[in-house]
Design a protein around this motif. Structure first.
Motif, PDB file in Angstrom:
ATOM      1  N   ARG A   1       0.669  -1.174  -0.258  1.00  0.00           N
ATOM      2  CA  ARG A   1      -0.090  -0.136   0.063  1.00  0.00           C
ATOM      3  C   ARG A   1       0.914   1.298  -0.309  1.00  0.00           C
ATOM      4  O   ARG A   1       0.048   2.233  -0.655  1.00  0.00           O
ATOM      5  CB  ARG A   1      -0.437   0.127   1.108  1.00  0.00           C
TER       6      ARG A   1
ATOM      7  N   PRO B   1       4.477   2.134  -1.615  1.00  0.00           N
ATOM      8  CA  PRO B   1       4.745   2.021  -3.166  1.00  0.00           C
ATOM      9  C   PRO B   1       6.478   3.489  -2.199  1.00  0.00           C
ATOM     10  O   PRO B   1       6.623   2.641  -3.214  1.00  0.00           O
ATOM     11  CB  PRO B   1       4.380   2.119  -4.385  1.00  0.00           C
ATOM     12  N   VAL B   2       5.634   4.313  -2.368  1.00  0.00           N
ATOM     13  CA  VAL B   2       7.394   5.358  -2.286  1.00  0.00           C
ATOM     14  C   VAL B   2       7.149   5.038  -0.615  1.00  0.00           C
ATOM     15  O   VAL B   2       6.404   6.176  -0.248  1.00  0.00           O
ATOM     16  CB  VAL B   2       6.586   6.933  -3.017  1.00  0.00           C
TER      17      VAL B   2
ATOM     18  N   HIS C   1     -11.857   8.030   3.674  1.00  0.00           N
ATOM     19  CA  HIS C   1     -11.776   6.561   4.366  1.00  0.00           C
ATOM     20  C   HIS C   1     -11.873   5.776   5.735  1.00  0.00           C
ATOM     21  O   HIS C   1     -11.807   5.045   6.492  1.00  0.00           O
ATOM     22  CB  HIS C   1     -10.415   7.199   4.606  1.00  0.00           C
TER      23      HIS C   1
ATOM     24  N   SER D   1      12.064  12.646  -3.236  1.00  0.00           N
ATOM     25  CA  SER D   1      10.775  12.019  -3.032  1.00  0.00           C
ATOM     26  C   SER D   1       9.811  12.650  -2.499  1.00  0.00           C
ATOM     27  O   SER D   1       8.291  12.311  -2.772  1.00  0.00           O
ATOM     28  CB  SER D   1      10.783  10.716  -3.051  1.00  0.00           C
ATOM     29  N   VAL D   2       9.811  13.801  -1.331  1.00  0.00           N
ATOM     30  CA  VAL D   2       8.810  14.183  -0.711  1.00  0.00           C
ATOM     31  C   VAL D   2       8.758  15.446  -1.668  1.00  0.00           C
ATOM     32  O   VAL D   2       7.617  15.455  -0.798  1.00  0.00           O
ATOM     33  CB  VAL D   2       9.537  14.227   0.321  1.00  0.00           C
TER      34      VAL D   2
ATOM     35  N   THR E   1       6.335  14.710  -4.142  1.00  0.00           N
ATOM     36  CA  THR E   1       5.232  13.982  -3.804  1.00  0.00           C
ATOM     37  C   THR E   1       4.516  15.329  -2.963  1.00  0.00           C
ATOM     38  O   THR E   1       3.049  16.058  -3.568  1.00  0.00           O
ATOM     39  CB  THR E   1       4.957  13.339  -2.520  1.00  0.00           C
TER      40      THR E   1
ATOM     41  N   LYS F   1       2.306   5.977  -8.133  1.00  0.00           N
ATOM     42  CA  LYS F   1       2.947   5.247  -7.080  1.00  0.00           C
ATOM     43  C   LYS F   1       2.264   6.265  -5.815  1.00  0.00           C
ATOM     44  O   LYS F   1       2.523   6.256  -4.709  1.00  0.00           O
ATOM     45  CB  LYS F   1       4.692   4.982  -7.234  1.00  0.00           C
ATOM     46  N   HIS F   2       2.954   7.402  -5.934  1.00  0.00           N
ATOM     47  CA  HIS F   2       3.310   8.424  -5.427  1.00  0.00           C
ATOM     48  C   HIS F   2       1.977   8.799  -4.452  1.00  0.00           C
ATOM     49  O   HIS F   2       0.868   8.859  -3.525  1.00  0.00           O
ATOM     50  CB  HIS F   2       3.214  10.064  -5.335  1.00  0.00           C
TER      51      HIS F   2
ATOM     52  N   THR G   1      -0.844   6.729  -4.936  1.00  0.00           N
ATOM     53  CA  THR G   1      -1.657   5.854  -4.043  1.00  0.00           C
ATOM     54  C   THR G   1      -0.553   5.163  -2.620  1.00  0.00           C
ATOM     55  O   THR G   1      -1.721   5.766  -1.707  1.00  0.00           O
ATOM     56  CB  THR G   1      -0.803   3.951  -4.754  1.00  0.00           C
ATOM     57  N   THR G   2       0.192   6.236  -2.151  1.00  0.00           N
ATOM     58  CA  THR G   2       0.937   5.871  -0.986  1.00  0.00           C
ATOM     59  C   THR G   2       0.342   7.128  -0.261  1.00  0.00           C
ATOM     60  O   THR G   2      -0.223   6.708   0.890  1.00  0.00           O
ATOM     61  CB  THR G   2       2.285   6.607  -1.318  1.00  0.00           C
ATOM     62  N   LEU G   3      -0.524   8.474  -1.172  1.00  0.00           N
ATOM     63  CA  LEU G   3      -0.939   9.365  -0.129  1.00  0.00           C
ATOM     64  C   LEU G   3      -2.901   8.894  -0.113  1.00  0.00           C
ATOM     65  O   LEU G   3      -2.965   9.474   1.333  1.00  0.00           O
ATOM     66  CB  LEU G   3      -0.711  10.887  -1.054  1.00  0.00           C
ATOM     67  N   GLU G   4      -2.689   8.105  -0.649  1.00  0.00           N
ATOM     68  CA  GLU G   4      -4.205   8.221  -1.118  1.00  0.00           C
ATOM     69  C   GLU G   4      -4.357   6.789   0.761  1.00  0.00           C
ATOM     70  O   GLU G   4      -5.245   6.643   1.380  1.00  0.00           O
ATOM     71  CB  GLU G   4      -4.741   7.038  -1.782  1.00  0.00           C
ATOM     72  N   SER G   5      -3.029   6.109   0.925  1.00  0.00           N
ATOM     73  CA  SER G   5      -3.587   4.844   2.027  1.00  0.00           C
ATOM     74  C   SER G   5      -3.250   5.947   3.022  1.00  0.00           C
ATOM     75  O   SER G   5      -3.282   4.878   4.052  1.00  0.00           O
ATOM     76  CB  SER G   5      -1.985   3.754   1.099  1.00  0.00           C
ATOM     77  N   LEU G   6      -2.176   7.261   2.989  1.00  0.00           N
ATOM     78  CA  LEU G   6      -2.323   7.833   4.329  1.00  0.00           C
ATOM     79  C   LEU G   6      -3.358   9.279   4.449  1.00  0.00           C
ATOM     80  O   LEU G   6      -3.037   9.726   5.102  1.00  0.00           O
ATOM     81  CB  LEU G   6      -0.961   8.707   3.819  1.00  0.00           C
ATOM     82  N   ASP G   7      -4.662   8.349   3.715  1.00  0.00           N
ATOM     83  CA  ASP G   7      -5.517   9.365   3.659  1.00  0.00           C
ATOM     84  C   ASP G   7      -5.539  11.030   3.482  1.00  0.00           C
ATOM     85  O   ASP G   7      -6.121  11.639   3.996  1.00  0.00           O
ATOM     86  CB  ASP G   7      -5.985   8.886   5.129  1.00  0.00           C
ATOM     87  N   TYR G   8      -4.253  11.598   2.603  1.00  0.00           N
ATOM     88  CA  TYR G   8      -4.537  12.601   2.220  1.00  0.00           C
ATOM     89  C   TYR G   8      -4.971  13.141   1.173  1.00  0.00           C
ATOM     90  O   TYR G   8      -4.754  14.094   0.595  1.00  0.00           O
ATOM     91  CB  TYR G   8      -2.936  12.563   2.783  1.00  0.00           C
ATOM     92  N   VAL G   9      -5.375  11.667   0.240  1.00  0.00           N
ATOM     93  CA  VAL G   9      -5.578  11.669  -1.283  1.00  0.00           C
ATOM     94  C   VAL G   9      -6.648  10.909  -1.530  1.00  0.00           C
ATOM     95  O   VAL G   9      -6.462  10.017  -0.828  1.00  0.00           O
ATOM     96  CB  VAL G   9      -4.712  11.707  -2.073  1.00  0.00           C
ATOM     97  N   VAL G  10      -8.026  11.170  -1.813  1.00  0.00           N
ATOM     98  CA  VAL G  10      -9.314  10.853  -2.394  1.00  0.00           C
ATOM     99  C   VAL G  10      -8.700  10.118  -3.935  1.00  0.00           C
ATOM    100  O   VAL G  10      -9.222  10.672  -4.324  1.00  0.00           O
ATOM    101  CB  VAL G  10     -10.411  11.063  -1.721  1.00  0.00           C
TER     102      VAL G  10
END
Lengths: 254, 254
Positions: free
Chosen positions: A6, A8-9, A109, B11-12, B15, B46-47, B49-58
């Motif tokens: 979940r 990838p970065v 979420h 990479s930050v 993002t 990839k970014h 997906t990561t941001l979505e898992s962290l709940d910052y992106v929908v």
DNA sequence: GAGGACCGTTTCCTGATAGCGAACGATTGG
DNA sequence: CCAATCGTTCGCTATCAGGAAACGGTCCTC
């Protein structure tokens, strides 16, 4: 780096771990953060330097804190939302007529988020979740109002993700009990919250839907001695429903 | 990744490029963002997906937008600030007595940021920078009030970083002229803004200092036909100064 | 309704780099 | 005055961020 599917970065996850640690602590040093996150000092330092160059973090005499830039991003997110701009005047009106705190909640979420609030001055005693704060859907009036418009599978997805944690002794922690409650909410178009989230807070909410999908919920909240009985169950309930309906109509006419 | 000294974790930066592109567009797809940032689709994906898992992106049906989580972070940043919690009731009072929009501005990274605003309902005509928005210090009343309390070297640092861009035909774009203006502001304890930032906006501001350091500025703003002449230069000016002083006193007593 | 254009997504590879450990000055306090 | 602790810097290396290409789905277009 933890190579979860979940994330990838991985370094983005790391950075937001640091951001969230800073958010909790308000202000913190490199060593402190490194210990909390379980990272080397040098790595944390690199992230903080990067975040500072991007203006998201402020360095203040050897210590760090989050910058107000996050406030700008957050407000832009909110102001871009059509629902918020339509609901804003409506719940400000509602707040004045009801003489209470009113909220717009949206789901994201698997959580409920308070997207906007009016009439904060009416509630000085009890602590309310801050605007932008995330709460459990099953334990709040607005959350139950939204859940009541979800399909059974969607509700299942939320429960799988967030569970049914107990927050007070009145929180619904049984899935079957919640399903029954949601049916009742759906039938009445109204959800109540009686100390299920915070012991002394009462709440009534109505869902806002657009083309059959729930997009949020309008709620009125107050302390248990401010609202109860007829006032809560009839007067406020009626106001909340008609406000939600008015917003739905405006959403259609946009 | 561009290996700038200032961005040790590339990479930050990537993002937040994506976050800011999303912030501007409101909603966007992977390809669109990849083209804007100049990155491959797979990396952007990839970014996201990561941001979505962290709940910052929908993720919303194949398209993406920022989540309300940023609102939570931003509000936490604001609510943690002692200055904001003290200034909040003060500028709400000021807004009511002045019948105008009032702001609290703080300086960060060489920009001014509107940390809090009251009385937005008084200003329906002209567009004001949003709360959390960043503006140039040299072109705003609050910004000049803050700059007036900076040392010459600190002012130089700000000018090196942000320059003196012209925003309207009245913006001060000459460094010597700005230095003169800042001396005058320092002497009077007051800064005026007459269409230097937005053509039709007038403003008056006073700095808030704590132990000799500027921590922010209080300002009153309105359209050019609402406030001018004596009202601006005497009545409002006096109110702004006394509000700023009151906040300073409370800051000391904390 | 077949073709094509575009989308988001997945896969695999590789050079760049995120994270580490150690060392370095500055500051602090016993 | 020294020991402890801080933030910061410096090389190194295994890891992974980013790229190219292919994949499957959807939406036009003809």
């Amino acid at each position: 780096m933890s190579n979860d599917e979940r994330y990838p970065v991985g370094s983005v996850r790391t950075t937001f771990r640091i951001v969230e640690a800073l958010e909790q602590r308000g202000t913190a040093g490199v060593t402190e953060l490194a210990e909390e996150i379980g990272l080397s000092k040098s790595s944390v330092h690199k992230h903080l330097t990067t975040l500072e160059s991007l203006d998201y973090v402020v360095r203040d005499e050897g210590t760090y804190r989050l910058g107000f830039r996050f406030l700008g991003v957050g407000n832009r997110v909110r102001n871009r939302s059509e629902l918020v701009s339509i609901a804003k005047p409506a719940i400000e009106n509602l707040s004045r007529t009801a003489g209470s705190v009113t909220n717009l909640m949206v789901a994201e979420h698997g959580y409920g988020v308070y997207a906007y609030r009016a009439g904060e001055q009416f509630e000085t005693s009890s602590y309310l979740p801050p605007v932008g704060g995330r709460v459990y859907l099953h334990a709040t009036a607005g959350g139950k109002a939204i859940l009541s418009q979800f399909s059974d599978e969607e509700v299942e997805t939320v429960l799988d993700r967030r569970g049914l944690p107990s927050l007070t002794e009145k929180t619904i922690t049984d899935e079957q009990a919640l399903r029954r409650e949601l049916r009742s909410v759906r039938d009445r178009g109204l959800a109540f919250e009686r100390g299920e989230h915070l012991p002394s807070v009462q709440c009534v909410a109505a869902p806002v839907t657009a083309s059959g999908r729930p997009v949020g919920a309008i709620s009125v909240s107050g302390s248990i001695d401010q609202m109860s009985g007829k006032k809560l169950e009839e007067d406020l309930a009626g106001l909340v429903v008609s406000t939600a309906n008015a917003i739905e109509v405006t959403l259609l006419r946009r």
